[in-house]
Design an enzyme around this catalytic site. Structure first.
Site, short mmCIF file in Angstrom:
data_model
loop_
_atom_site.label_atom_id
_atom_site.label_comp_id
_atom_site.label_asym_id
_atom_site.label_seq_id
_atom_site.Cartn_x
_atom_site.Cartn_y
_atom_site.Cartn_z
N CYS A 203 59.84 0.24 40.93
CA CYS A 203 59.55 -1.13 41.38
C CYS A 203 60.09 -2.12 40.34
O CYS A 203 59.73 -2.06 39.17
CB CYS A 203 58.04 -1.32 41.57
SG CYS A 203 57.62 -3.02 41.96
N CYS B 229 63.49 7.69 61.57
CA CYS B 229 63.43 8.24 62.93
C CYS B 229 62.70 9.59 63.01
O CYS B 229 62.04 9.87 64.01
CB CYS B 229 64.82 8.33 63.55
SG CYS B 229 66.03 9.21 62.56
N HIS C 104 70.03 11.86 64.24
CA HIS C 104 68.96 11.13 64.91
C HIS C 104 68.07 12.08 65.70
O HIS C 104 68.53 13.13 66.13
CB HIS C 104 69.55 10.05 65.83
CG HIS C 104 68.54 9.06 66.33
ND1 HIS C 104 67.64 8.43 65.49
CD2 HIS C 104 68.28 8.58 67.57
CE1 HIS C 104 66.89 7.61 66.22
NE2 HIS C 104 67.25 7.69 67.47
N CYS D 177 55.79 -1.02 47.09
CA CYS D 177 55.20 -0.49 45.86
C CYS D 177 53.70 -0.34 46.05
O CYS D 177 53.03 -1.27 46.50
CB CYS D 177 55.51 -1.45 44.71
SG CYS D 177 54.60 -1.07 43.21
N ASP E 122 63.13 6.92 73.23
CA ASP E 122 63.42 6.71 71.81
C ASP E 122 62.38 5.76 71.23
O ASP E 122 62.43 4.56 71.46
CB ASP E 122 64.83 6.13 71.64
CG ASP E 122 65.25 6.13 70.17
OD1 ASP E 122 64.38 5.85 69.32
OD2 ASP E 122 66.43 6.40 69.88
N CYS F 68 56.92 -4.59 39.06
CA CYS F 68 55.87 -4.18 38.11
C CYS F 68 56.25 -2.95 37.30
O CYS F 68 55.44 -2.45 36.51
CB CYS F 68 54.55 -3.97 38.85
SG CYS F 68 54.53 -2.48 39.86
N CYS G 231 51.91 -3.06 43.32
CA CYS G 231 51.94 -4.52 43.48
C CYS G 231 52.24 -4.95 44.92
O CYS G 231 52.13 -6.14 45.24
CB CYS G 231 52.95 -5.15 42.52
SG CYS G 231 54.67 -4.84 42.99
ZN LIG Z 1 55.31 -2.88 42.01
#
Ligand SMILES: [Zn+2]
Length: 438
Positions: free
Chosen positions: A182, A208, A235, A149, A252, A185, A152
């Site tokens: 989130c 990827c 991929h 987030c 990779d 928050c 926060c």
């Molecule tokens: Zn948050």
């Protein structure tokens, strides 16, 4: 014995019997011979259409998707800035001087080069790529399942939903954005899927797609000849060219693995339920992927490199139902011809020779079993266990008491905390996992 009168001559033999021969350095002829033989041997006659090169509507749609990555990388943001002229700019992002300089300002390039010298004093591309992978994986880029987030700092819980990209996100070539709520928050967290590799030098995170994209820029910055490789399932990774080895080398970045092309397709025996409290020394035996089409895109050529990434060519060929083989080959040949026409004669010749060598390498799947490779049994490590399991990419797990080749799985932080890996693996990882492109 076979009355060879010109060099080079390629003889295709089965049980000592000559099936065909190509005189001279004729890459297209060699490719046709190989594929014709495979098709005649292993596919129903109905699919062995010869001389019929007109693509159907479905094939046309599929072929255009096949080179979408190339177009995307070539033209995405540049098209915003330059309009139709962008068609002339190929893989420009990786060649861009400013982007390369920005990458070099972050890469410990002098240290990597100093440690990658051959006895002759020349820098060894393979060693550079290996050290670059280590740095990129261990110190630079971060894997993201769900973003943190922005307000926060707590990690968001999935699943996210699709949002609309802001103009700032579009300016850095975000193709889409994932939005999360989130739980800590209650603010929104955004995870824009940027395509501009220079922007990724700043964000240093993703899945990827972002990993391979940013790593390709780093490779080009270090002067390595680089391809972007897309497996048509879900991929992407990178190949670099090693002058010393005279071949393309699989890299990779998500997994910090080099020169282990069979790790995606390899599977082992079913080992039952896995439960472990203290000891995480499992061995994995590859991702169990069933490749059909693996395409490598460079600034001046596109190659079908499926045959490097699977041991069972016959099975791979039987899965290739999206487009008739002669149509695909014709399309790629014409595309490569268009790209080669713009190149200096010396580069054209070098490309032709390296393609010949690559085709010869593809003739024998065992060429891809590299001696001394420690990572042939490398299961996927990027992403948490649940996510990997959902994609069927945990490979097959066996306890260490069995002597198997491979590398131990490194548990994620969550797995360590829980001190437990207690999921039931599917009886056999066989289904094609139709995940959206990540
Ligand atoms: Zn948050």
């Amino acid at each position: 014995m076979y009355q060879v009168s010109a060099m080079p001559t390629f003889l295709v033999l089965l049980n000592g019997q000559e099936l065909g021969r190509i005189r001279g350095a004729d890459a297209n002829g060699l490719e046709n011979l190989i594929q014709q033989h495979l098709i005649q041997q292993h596919l129903p006659a109905a699919q062995a259409v010869k001389g019929e090169l007109a693509a159907t509507t479905e094939e046309r749609t599929w072929l255009s998707r096949l080179v979408e990555d190339r177009k995307r990388v070539c033209t995405y943001t540049i098209s915003i800035q330059l309009g139709p002229k962008c068609e002339l700019i190929k893989m420009e992002w990786y060649e861009d001087e400013i982007s390369q300089t920005l990458a070099l300002s972050l890469i410990p390039s002098e240290e990597i080069n100093a440690k990658s010298k051959l006895a002759s004093g020349a820098v060894d591309e393979f060693a550079v790529a290996k050290r670059l992978l280590e740095w990129f994986h261990d110190s630079f880029f971060k894997w993201v399942n769900t973003p943190e987030c922005g307000t926060c700092g707590k990690k968001c819980e999935g699943p996210g939903r699709g949002g609309t990209c802001t103009s700032a996100e579009v300016a850095d070539a975000a193709s889409r954005v994932e939005v999360y709520d989130c739980k800590n928050c209650n603010k929104e967290a955004r995870f824009p899927r940027y395509n501009n590799p220079a922007k990724l030098l700043e964000t240093r995170q993703g899945r990827c797609g972002e990993w391979a994209n940013c790593f390709a820029l780093c490779c080009r910055s270090m002067g390595l000849e680089t391809r972007w490789v897309n497996d048509s399932l879900d991929h992407v990774w990178v190949e670099i060219y090693s002058t010393r080895l005279g071949r393309w080398v699989h890299c990779d970045p998500c997994e910090n693995v080099i020169d282990t092309p069979l790790m995606y397709s390899k599977v082992g025996a079913w080992a039952g339920v896995v439960s472990c409290a203290d000891d995480f020394n499992f061995h994995l035996q590859g991702w169990g992927k069933k490749h059909a089409y693996v395409l490598a895109v460079a600034i001046d050529h596109v190659r079908d490199v499926t045959w490097r990434y699977t041991l069972n060519h016959r099975a791979a060929l039987s899965r290739r139902t999206a487009c008739r083989e002669p149509v695909l080959r014709n399309f790629l040949n014409k595309l490569n011809k268009r790209l080669a026409d713009a190149l200096p004669p010396e580069r054209q010749q070098n490309l032709k020779l390296s393609y010949m060598r690559e085709l010869v390498e593809f003739l024998s799947p065992k060429c891809q079993l590299r001696d001394g490779s420690q990572a042939q049994g490398h299961g996927r490590e990027s992403g948490d266990a649940e996510w990997r399991l959902g994609r069927g990419e945990l490979g097959i797990v066996k306890p260490t008491s069995d002597k198997v080749e491979g590398q131990p799985i490194r548990p994620t932080e969550g797995e360590k905390k829980a001190k437990c890996l207690t999921y039931v693996l599917p009886p056999y990882i066989s289904a094609l996992h139709e995940c959206p492109l990540l």
